[in-house]
Scaffold this active site. Structure first.
Site, PDB file in Angstrom:
ATOM      1  CG  HIS A   1      17.309 -11.257  39.977  1.00 18.29           C
ATOM      2  ND1 HIS A   1      16.841 -11.156  41.262  1.00 18.29           N
ATOM      3  CD2 HIS A   1      16.227 -11.111  39.181  1.00 18.29           C
ATOM      4  CE1 HIS A   1      15.526 -10.969  41.252  1.00 18.29           C
ATOM      5  NE2 HIS A   1      15.118 -10.934  39.993  1.00 18.29           N
TER       6      HIS A   1
ATOM      7  CB  SER B   1      12.937 -13.386  36.867  1.00 19.26           C
ATOM      8  OG  SER B   1      13.277 -13.458  38.221  1.00 19.26           O
TER       9      SER B   1
END
Lengths: 533, 533
Positions: free
Chosen positions: B461, B344
């Site tokens: 997340h 990410s």
């Protein structure tokens, strides 16, 4: 369909034809057989107090826990636990939900006090640019309080509904929950439970917005698990065997359903269509006449059955957009189809007629007994709903099956005779046809409730923009057809160019569009004094 | 895919790589290229006053007309008219909607008066059976007034939203409308428009409930019209050409999207997955390394891109359920996959670091000038965010590219040098790696806003139940990667057995689960004094 699919399908317990408990119309959502069976199974073993308390505790967790993924397990526990409760404990639990998880009214009153103390925005809309930062700040505070008040007016049980809606299988569970609530409310009126129901119904209406529904053509290639639902839920003309089902999905036939992504493999409502040369007059020719015509020769798409599958979605009009979308779809695929019509039951006719006949016969009798009383004139409530020549024909031919002092009394006795004996006599059929057809037209065209057609199926099609085209004698000779409407059925016609205009004028003025043929049955005079009781 | 599909796909204007205006993170919903283009086209020709008045009139009809099918035409007129308005007239129209179609406040005050006059139900829930019919009647009246008040607190524009939601294409239109509202609010804060936005967002959240979303695996066999959306909306790692797209849908790759039945052929959000032997450390190996491994050898599913496609759905968390459902799906199809991780971006890191360096350098300078002042001690706000050995190494090696009085000032100048020149020097990379990695770990683990991770992707997340596993040096050397995070990327790991526990403790306590390796970067002491500003 593969072998497994077929074998599953053949194990389906078909619904009995003698369907005393079956839905009376395409849109009444009575508890269906499947539902009833499962309820019976559950209530067989009654629950212990501990079982009830466990479900109550999981319900409380589902409402009061933090909104994280942990919820999944809790929601599963709750719905499994709920399904395991018997009728009485479900009732208790739903009352707990309705009473102990409604609003925080202390907070509501506090917010109302705050709200009333604030200055609302002026309505002089346009000069917003000129208002300073400070004013925007005050306005923000006002809007915030207003929003807080709106939110506080939502019952606490909203959280449970919202969470179930985002939970796999939750929407279906909510629909079962509401089916239970409705069945309790049918027995007793409990204000808090009615408030719960009305809130849940609002929520379900939003979630089941037509935008979220997918129109699916149901065919013989669909999974058996879906097709068994069609067999189980068909409420208008029960499907008697596998061949019957296959025929309804085969050449010259169409079946469309609305599917919701969260309730998979099960249409919420489905409609059956026959492709014909002409608008059919009897259900027998739709269901049993063989073989069907070539599809390319069809000019009429006849909607002969609409069934909704979820008793818990009662009152949520899923059918409205369905018919319009199906018409569009059929027209696109088969431009040679120019007529869109229905062959529909008239579920309310006999009920209306029999109670009319009974009350008038009673009135007549009472009148008879008080003939010698002071007031010589007849009761203003009394009305002979038979024409003189109908009265005469009935009195002349009744001998043998039924007797009575007046035409109406004889007619009442004939219509309620065991096994619909009158339908076996050619003479009686001939005698009863004129008054039954005329009174049926009157019922459909003139009997209203709050300005809308009294008959639920009529109301459904009229608000969708249909017109009444024709009533058909002995169009449905099944037990149900005879019981509901003396065997009469009606054709509604959807003319694409008029749908919106008709829907609008029915909606705003209660105006019922009908063919000249149909209007001829009712006296012009009566046509204008529409009943609205 | 057929020839026509391909030819359509090849005509797509690919998004430029130098994407100054591209979304910074998977979940920020900035106006995307497509949207901006269409806006430019519209504002090219400005509208006449008459055009504006026509749209305003159709909006008024759409709100105030009877709810029948006639609406379809009106809603079409309104949305077509709206799209034809330029930016300024859309702004005017939205203000009219926000101000002139909000609540009927006279009615609200009237209902509040009524409501306060009624007796609320007692909370002694259980003895409902004993309450008489009369009491149930009073309760009914109370619940009715409460419901009426709740309804009256809904703005009049609710009608427009509800009607658009049930109208074909309406949900998509509402999403565009909200994108416009957000872009106006980004320029100026207007309280009434913010209230409108907050109401519309609430509505969209309900309508876009995960229950109504369908998870769809996007493959090369999907229609070109859908695939072009993937190309247009991919916000994390732009798709450069057709080959690139085909690779992302091919062997060793997966792509899943959430589709809503009312917004057809266009996923609302999609996620790209690479099947790998190990958790990748750089995006280059995911996007460009060839050939992919055999799928049966993969043990890791790496989520390397999540993009949402509708700027108007900003703030509505569509991704939450997506990751969980994709994990379940992948695990079912490929049980040999045991690791679920992401690679990410860290969109907020450089912004945070540069402002930290700049403010500390300024403070140091001010300190320097006032050194001779009364108070001898340094400013309490001043903090050297560099370790002594890092400071020394930076001061020693800076010659040639950047200068400065302190390590922080030199670092600031290095990081902001044209074309990221520092990344071309092996020596500078070596010198900057320790402080950048350490400060990145500090940023991810300790910098918070309202108790949640400051970085938006981290927050996303973590609230989904992931843990922070590893940060990777020079993992994304693209212009965007260097600008956002100095080329560093992070692996989040989803451990199925911990997802719920981690989500819960992050939600309730803001606790961030991280690997020991990652925690080693930050001083144990600092780890406990978490910043929450």
């Amino acid at each position: 369909m593969n072998k497994k699919g077929l074998s599953i399908l053949m194990r389906i317990r078909m619904r009995p034809n003698s369907a005393a408990k079956l839905s009376l119309s395409p849109l009444t959502n009575e508890l269906n057989q499947t539902q009833m069976n499962s309820q019976v199974n559950q209530s067989a073993s009654s629950n212990t107090e501990r079982e009830f308390e466990l479900v109550r505790a999981s319900m409380n967790s589902a409402i009061s826990m933090n909104k994280t993924e942990v919820l999944d397990a809790v929601l599963n526990d709750f719905s499994a636990g709920y399904f395991n409760l018997d009728h009485e404990n479900r009732r208790r639990l739903l009352l707990v939900l309705a009473k102990e998880y409604d609003l925080n009214r202390t907070q509501v009153r506090e917010l109302i006090k705050q709200y009333l103390g604030l200055e609302p925005p002026s309505v002089s809309g346009e000069n917003a640019q000129s208002s300073g930062l400070e004013e925007e700040g005050l306005l923000s505070a006002f809007y915030r309080t207003e929003r807080n008040l709106r939110h506080a007016l939502n019952p606490v049980y909203e959280v449970l509904f919202e969470r179930l809606n985002t939970h796999p299988g939750g929407l279906k569970f909510l629909s079962s929950l509401r089916a239970d609530i409705l069945s309790i409310l049918a027995e007793e009126n409990i204000a808090s439970l009615r408030a719960l129901d009305s809130y849940l119904k609002e929520k379900l209406s939003t979630w089941l917005s037509p935008a979220a529904l997918e129109l699916h053509q149901i065919t013989w290639d669909d999974p058996a698990s879906l097709l068994e639902k069609i067999v189980a839920y068909e409420a208008v003309h029960p499907i008697s065997n596998l061949l019957d089902l296959k025929r309804r999905l085969g050449v010259g036939r169409r079946c469309f359903g609305y599917l919701h992504p969260a309730i998979s493999g099960e249409p919420l409502i489905f409609i059956e269509v026959a492709l014909l040369k002409n608008v059919a007059q009897t259900i027998q020719e739709v269901l049993w006449d063989d073989p069907p015509i070539l599809e390319c020769e069809a000019t009429c798409a006849l909607f002969y059955s609409i069934s909704s599958t979820q008793p818990g979605l009662s009152g949520i009009n899923l059918g409205k957009f369905l018919i319009k979308r199906v018409i569009t779809l059929v027209k696109r695929d088969m431009p040679h189809i120019t007529t869109f019509a229905t062959l529909s039951p008239i579920p309310g006719f006999m009920q209306w007629l029999l109670s009319k006949l009974a009350s008038q016969s009673n009135l007549a009798e009472a009148e008879d007994m008080s003939q010698s009383s002071a007031n010589g004139s007849g009761s203003t409530f009394w009305e002979n709903i038979l024409e003189p020549e109908e009265e005469k024909a009935i009195m002349d031919s009744s001998a043998g099956i039924a007797a009575g002092k007046s035409g109406m009394e004889v007619m009442l006795n004939l219509l309620t005779s065991t096994n619909y004996e009158w339908t076996n006599s050619a003479e009686l059929l001939l005698v009863l046809k004129p008054p039954l057809m005329r009174l049926c037209a009157r019922f459909l065209l003139q009997e209203k409730k709050r300005g809308k057609a009294l008959d639920s199926v009529a109301n459904f099609h009229l608000q969708n923009g249909a017109m009444m085209e024709r009533i058909n004698w002995m169009a449905d000779r099944s037990e149900k057809g005879l019981r509901q409407s003396g065997g009469i059925m009606v054709n509604y016609v959807y003319r694409l160019e008029n749908i919106e205009e008709y829907a609008q004028s029915y909606f705003s003025k209660g105006h019922i569009h009908a063919s000249a043929d149909l209007r001829r049955y009712v006296k012009p005079l009566e046509e204008h004094e529409e009943r609205t009781d």
